[in-house]
Design an enzyme around this catalytic site. Structure first.
Site, PDB file in Angstrom:
ATOM      1  N   GLN A  27       3.609  -1.638   1.644  1.00 48.67           N
ATOM      2  CA  GLN A  27       2.515  -1.043   0.884  1.00 48.67           C
ATOM      3  C   GLN A  27       2.758   0.403   0.472  1.00 48.67           C
ATOM      4  O   GLN A  27       2.298   0.832  -0.574  1.00 48.67           O
ATOM      5  CB  GLN A  27       1.208  -1.109   1.686  1.00 48.67           C
ATOM      6  N   TYR A  54       7.722  -7.789  10.247  1.00 51.30           N
ATOM      7  CA  TYR A  54       6.947  -6.943   9.344  1.00 51.30           C
ATOM      8  C   TYR A  54       7.814  -6.457   8.180  1.00 51.30           C
ATOM      9  O   TYR A  54       8.881  -5.878   8.391  1.00 51.30           O
ATOM     10  CB  TYR A  54       6.361  -5.729  10.069  1.00 51.30           C
ATOM     11  N   SER A 151       1.264 -12.003  22.176  1.00 53.33           N
ATOM     12  CA  SER A 151       0.290 -11.703  21.117  1.00 53.33           C
ATOM     13  C   SER A 151      -0.348 -12.998  20.641  1.00 53.33           C
ATOM     14  O   SER A 151       0.360 -13.953  20.283  1.00 53.33           O
ATOM     15  CB  SER A 151       0.970 -10.991  19.939  1.00 53.33           C
ATOM     16  N   PRO A 207      -8.814  -3.194  14.979  1.00 47.31           N
ATOM     17  CA  PRO A 207     -10.101  -2.769  15.542  1.00 47.31           C
ATOM     18  C   PRO A 207     -11.122  -2.403  14.466  1.00 47.31           C
ATOM     19  O   PRO A 207     -12.329  -2.376  14.741  1.00 47.31           O
ATOM     20  CB  PRO A 207      -9.730  -1.549  16.392  1.00 47.31           C
ATOM     21  N   LYS A 216     -16.713   0.632   3.515  1.00 47.72           N
ATOM     22  CA  LYS A 216     -16.408   0.906   2.103  1.00 47.72           C
ATOM     23  C   LYS A 216     -16.574  -0.308   1.205  1.00 47.72           C
ATOM     24  O   LYS A 216     -16.642  -0.170  -0.024  1.00 47.72           O
ATOM     25  CB  LYS A 216     -14.989   1.464   1.964  1.00 47.72           C
ATOM     26  N   GLY A 285      -3.438   1.484  11.814  1.00 48.53           N
ATOM     27  CA  GLY A 285      -2.420   1.664  10.790  1.00 48.53           C
ATOM     28  C   GLY A 285      -2.924   2.676   9.783  1.00 48.53           C
ATOM     29  O   GLY A 285      -4.091   3.064   9.817  1.00 48.53           O
TER      30      GLY A 285
END
Length: 333
Positions: A27, A54, A151, A207, A216, A285
């Site tokens: 990104q 990733y 995970s 989170p 937003k 992040g």
């Protein structure tokens, strides 16, 4: 920054950890990624989470370059293995072959001799659990990995792994990395109670519910341009489960609660997950350094029982609690 033990282990982690799942190598440009990592370091974050998959391995490489020159003993570097990193049948899963090859690739990209925590990114139905745990244990013995985690494993899968580890004398799992937020509480009924009994700590991802808990996204309106909900490269798919007017309207009811506390919505969301004593760290992040500076202000925030009650009252009808939502890909046909 404040620090917590990772489960019952001796390892201390920062309450806020920095993750580069949807940002580094995809990104945002590398300069921006490095600025975000520097902002994390400046704020006292010492725990950094990534994974081999990733951005097609690029995220680990970006993080490795961003952390170059930082004393290794001042950092906790976490990565993961499971998802495909190539086209071959052995380029995925938790077999001895894939784990061994993946850790070597991760160490090379991260420019380190060891990782503090190596995590099974999902449960592998194709590989005997004994094989997976023995391979992880071997990596610990070799000094390439210090601690083992998982995970998105169910309580049953974690319990079975603990049983095998105890019977075989392998290193035990010390951490679980699940999705966890005000809106997504699927670990609370089964994973957390088991983890509390067995000395496992949670390192939670999302989170802020992929940004939904910033407030937003408004009901009845298109997502802001450039936001995660408009990212066709991957972000929009993950956030889609929350992008309905019922959820978005309920989230707006959190704004006065955050305002009363002098917190941003993001800070309130991160502070909320940190109220769970089984949570060791919340992963955030960022695509901009200011997001890091904002989120870390949640560290050390204490929410009293009345605030927690108001939050629950505002969003209770839209909270996902089904433990079956913690799931790994099924066995391949």
């Amino acid at each position: 920054m404040e620090f917590r033990h990772l489960g019952r282990s001796g390892l201390m982690v920062s309450e806020i950890s920095y993750g580069n799942w949807l940002t580094h190598g995809s990104q945002v440009e590398e300069d921006a990624a490095k600025q975000c990592v520097q902002a994390a370091l400046d704020e006292g974050i010492t725990t950094f989470d990534t994974a081999d998959v990733y951005a097609g391995t690029k995220a680990e490489a970006v993080l490795g370059r961003a952390l170059k020159g930082i004393p290794r003993d001042s950092l906790e570097i976490f990565t993961k293995v499971y998802w495909p990193t190539g086209k071959g049948p052995n380029n995925r899963g938790l077999s001895r072959k894939h784990i061994t090859e993946s850790i070597h690739g991760s160490l090379r990209r991260l420019q380190t001799d060891y990782v503090d925590l190596y995590q099974a990114h999902r449960f592998d139905h194709e590989t005997p659990l004994e094989e997976t745990l023995k391979t992880f244990d071997d990596l610990v013995r070799q000094g390439k990995v210090l601690y083992i985690g998982v995970s998105e494993w169910t309580a049953g899968q974690i319990a079975e792994a603990l049983k095998i580890a105890d019977e075989m004398g392998f290193d035990r799992i010390v951490s679980s990395q699940p999705q966890y937020s005000m809106l997504w509480r699927v670990i609370e009924s089964e994973v957390v109670p088991l983890s509390e009994r067995e000395g496992i700590g949670q390192i939670v991802w999302s989170p802020i519910a992929q940004g939904v808990l910033t407030g937003k996204y408004l009901p009845g309106q298109a997502p802001p341009e450039g936001s995660r909900a408009t990212d066709s490269a991957g972000g929009s798919g993950m956030i889609a489960r929350f992008m309905n007017d019922d959820v978005l309207a309920r989230v707006q009811e959190l704004k006065p609660i955050a305002a009363d506390l002098g917190l941003s919505m993001a800070q309130l969301a991160v502070a909320w997950v940190l109220q769970n004593p089984n949570v060791a760290s919340a992963i955030v992040g960022a695509s901009r350094p200011e997001q890091v500076h904002d989120n870390v202000k949640a560290a050390g925030v204490k929410l009293d029982s009345e605030v927690m009650r108001r939050i629950d009252e505002a969003i209770a009808p839209i909270v996902e609690r089904d433990p079956a939502k913690t799931a790994s890909p099924p066995r391949r046909p």
